[in-house]
Design a protein around this motif. Structure first.
Motif, PDB file in Angstrom:
ATOM      1  N   ILE A 109     -23.888 -25.019  20.598  1.00 29.05           N
ATOM      2  CA  ILE A 109     -22.604 -25.624  20.229  1.00 29.05           C
ATOM      3  C   ILE A 109     -21.891 -26.039  21.516  1.00 29.05           C
ATOM      4  O   ILE A 109     -21.798 -25.246  22.461  1.00 29.05           O
ATOM      5  CB  ILE A 109     -21.743 -24.623  19.426  1.00 29.05           C
ATOM      6  N   ARG A 128     -19.479 -26.634  24.574  1.00 30.41           N
ATOM      7  CA  ARG A 128     -18.515 -25.664  25.113  1.00 30.41           C
ATOM      8  C   ARG A 128     -17.090 -25.964  24.666  1.00 30.41           C
ATOM      9  O   ARG A 128     -16.320 -25.040  24.390  1.00 30.41           O
ATOM     10  CB  ARG A 128     -18.599 -25.688  26.641  1.00 30.41           C
ATOM     11  N   ASN A 129     -16.738 -27.230  24.575  1.00 29.94           N
ATOM     12  CA  ASN A 129     -15.360 -27.566  24.194  1.00 29.94           C
ATOM     13  C   ASN A 129     -15.079 -27.339  22.702  1.00 29.94           C
ATOM     14  O   ASN A 129     -13.943 -27.453  22.258  1.00 29.94           O
ATOM     15  CB  ASN A 129     -15.029 -29.020  24.571  1.00 29.94           C
ATOM     16  N   GLN A 130     -16.127 -27.039  21.911  1.00 31.24           N
ATOM     17  CA  GLN A 130     -15.946 -26.760  20.484  1.00 31.24           C
ATOM     18  C   GLN A 130     -16.215 -25.297  20.121  1.00 31.24           C
ATOM     19  O   GLN A 130     -15.874 -24.852  19.030  1.00 31.24           O
ATOM     20  CB  GLN A 130     -16.900 -27.638  19.656  1.00 31.24           C
ATOM     21  N   LYS A 131     -16.803 -24.558  21.059  1.00 33.88           N
ATOM     22  CA  LYS A 131     -17.291 -23.218  20.740  1.00 33.88           C
ATOM     23  C   LYS A 131     -16.185 -22.268  20.289  1.00 33.88           C
ATOM     24  O   LYS A 131     -16.290 -21.646  19.226  1.00 33.88           O
ATOM     25  CB  LYS A 131     -18.032 -22.646  21.953  1.00 33.88           C
ATOM     26  N   ASP A 132     -15.125 -22.142  21.081  1.00 32.60           N
ATOM     27  CA  ASP A 132     -14.060 -21.191  20.745  1.00 32.60           C
ATOM     28  C   ASP A 132     -13.387 -21.543  19.421  1.00 32.60           C
ATOM     29  O   ASP A 132     -13.076 -20.654  18.608  1.00 32.60           O
ATOM     30  CB  ASP A 132     -13.018 -21.148  21.868  1.00 32.60           C
ATOM     31  N   LYS A 133     -13.192 -22.840  19.198  1.00 34.46           N
ATOM     32  CA  LYS A 133     -12.547 -23.278  17.952  1.00 34.46           C
ATOM     33  C   LYS A 133     -13.418 -22.946  16.740  1.00 34.46           C
ATOM     34  O   LYS A 133     -12.929 -22.407  15.737  1.00 34.46           O
ATOM     35  CB  LYS A 133     -12.284 -24.782  18.016  1.00 34.46           C
ATOM     36  N   GLN A 134     -14.711 -23.233  16.843  1.00 36.59           N
ATOM     37  CA  GLN A 134     -15.607 -22.955  15.722  1.00 36.59           C
ATOM     38  C   GLN A 134     -15.711 -21.462  15.436  1.00 36.59           C
ATOM     39  O   GLN A 134     -15.705 -21.032  14.281  1.00 36.59           O
ATOM     40  CB  GLN A 134     -17.001 -23.528  15.998  1.00 36.59           C
ATOM     41  N   GLU A 148     -12.615 -20.372  13.611  1.00 38.51           N
ATOM     42  CA  GLU A 148     -12.596 -20.869  12.231  1.00 38.51           C
ATOM     43  C   GLU A 148     -13.552 -20.084  11.337  1.00 38.51           C
ATOM     44  O   GLU A 148     -13.190 -19.695  10.215  1.00 38.51           O
ATOM     45  CB  GLU A 148     -12.970 -22.351  12.214  1.00 38.51           C
TER      46      GLU A 148
END
Length: 356
Positions: A104, A106-112, A115
């Motif tokens: 995934i 890196r710029n989407q990992k924490d958000k996903q 969620e």
């Protein structure tokens, strides 16, 4: 979305999956149903590419799971019967590890991760070691890693095994919510779970697909799916003659209970026809009192038992499409015995089907 063609898996002389073929469409929850040892988990493992098939092909969104495994597996989230957890990690550490495995960005990992943890309600447990979690929360963590990356297909193998009733309800509600954005394949041998959650049912027995349809259609198409069970006092010929003249009755079966001195009677009736009032007046006119009356509809349990038991008896031969509920067989057996002896026999107790 998924196309399985002539899938075979052999272990030496044992055939675990025998030329299995089916298709999975988008936006539905599919129940993969069968008794223990039917080949459900083996099929799930082949669909996900965890093990190779002996013969056949699995296509995931146009990708062959063996020839293009990386592209195919990106479309799949998988929760095995035993979730692949690392007990010495915290929940958050494990989720980050799973996100890295799934590549995934890196710029989407924490958000996903946030969620998905919110979705399965494990955010409050993020700093807890997985080994200290209850069985229910471990199952939630396993489900979270399957959802992570938002794959188009989520495959769940026995997701509620070992959970208490409250946890089962919560997991089922969560699975139903996944339908909005994902296609879900749910492998189970728990009939009530499949009935409650799934839009479509695939029944497998001894590695073969023996039925596939919606739960409602499977129940409706079964022979005897709409019948009326009664206990009536009177002369056999009088009762039968009165019942056979009623519009909507397609068959009458009778057996005698010598303890109660009543005729156990089963009426096969046309679909969506309620004949109870007509039966009442017909029996009153014939001076044959009704002691008990019950509408009998075939359940998914009846269909499952008939198909899987029938597969054992036929040694792999196709079953007739005219299914009969297992619990009604004793009535036919009693009638045969009565005709042989020329007199009423004591009705045998109905045996319950073994759903284990």
């Amino acid at each position: 979305m998924i196309e399985v063609s002539n899938l075979v898996k052999k272990y030496g002389d044992h055939t675990a999956v025998d030329h299995l073929s089916f298709q999975i469409e988008k936006g539905k929850i599919y129940g993969f149903l069968g008794p223990n040892g039917a080949g459900k988990s083996t099929t799930m493992n082949m669909i996900t590419g965890y093990i190779a098939s002996t013969e056949g092909k699995v296509m995931i969104d146009g990708y062959d799971i063996l020839e293009e495994p990386e592209a195919a597996k990106k479309c799949i989230g998988y929760l095995p019967e035993m979730p692949p957890l690392y007990f010495d990690m915290t929940v958050l550490e494990y989720m980050k590890f799973a996100a890295d495995l799934k590549k995934i960005p890196r710029n989407q990992k924490d958000k996903q991760i946030k969620e998905v943890m919110d979705m399965v309600k494990i955010t409050d447990m993020k700093d807890r070691l997985i080994k200290n979690l209850s069985k229910g929360y471990r199952q939630r963590v396993g489900l979270a890693q399957a959802i992570l990356g938002y794959p188009e297909v989520i495959i769940l193998d026995e997701p509620t095994v070992g959970l208490d009733p409250k946890q089962i309800i919560e997991i089922r509600d969560l699975i139903k919510g996944l339908k909005q954005k994902h296609t879900v394949i749910l492998s189970s041998h728990i009939l009530s779970e499949v009935r409650a959650v799934c839009d479509y049912v695939l029944i497998i027995s001894h590695g073969k697909l023996v039925a596939s349809d919606t739960p409602d259609n499977l129940e409706r198409l079964a022979a005897g799916s709409n019948s009326l069970l009664m206990k009536v006092k009177g002369e056999k010929d009088t009762i039968r003659k009165a019942l056979e003249t009623i519009e909507g009755v397609t068959g009458v079966e009778m057996s005698y209970d010598s303890d109660e001195k009543l005729w156990k009677t089963k009426l096969s009736i046309q679909e969506n026809v309620d004949i109870r009032e007509k039966v009442f007046y017909a029996m009153a006119k014939a001076n044959c009192p009704i002691y008990e009356m019950q509408v009998k509809r075939v359940s998914l349990e009846d269909v499952f038992l008939e198909l899987t038991e029938g597969e054992k008896k036929s040694a792999g031969k196709p079953e007739s499409s005219q299914w009969k509920p297992v619990e009604d067989r004793s009535l036919e057996e009693e009638q045969t015995q009565e005709e042989k002896n020329g007199e009423p026999e004591k009705a045998s107790d109905e045996k319950e089907g073994d759903q284990s």
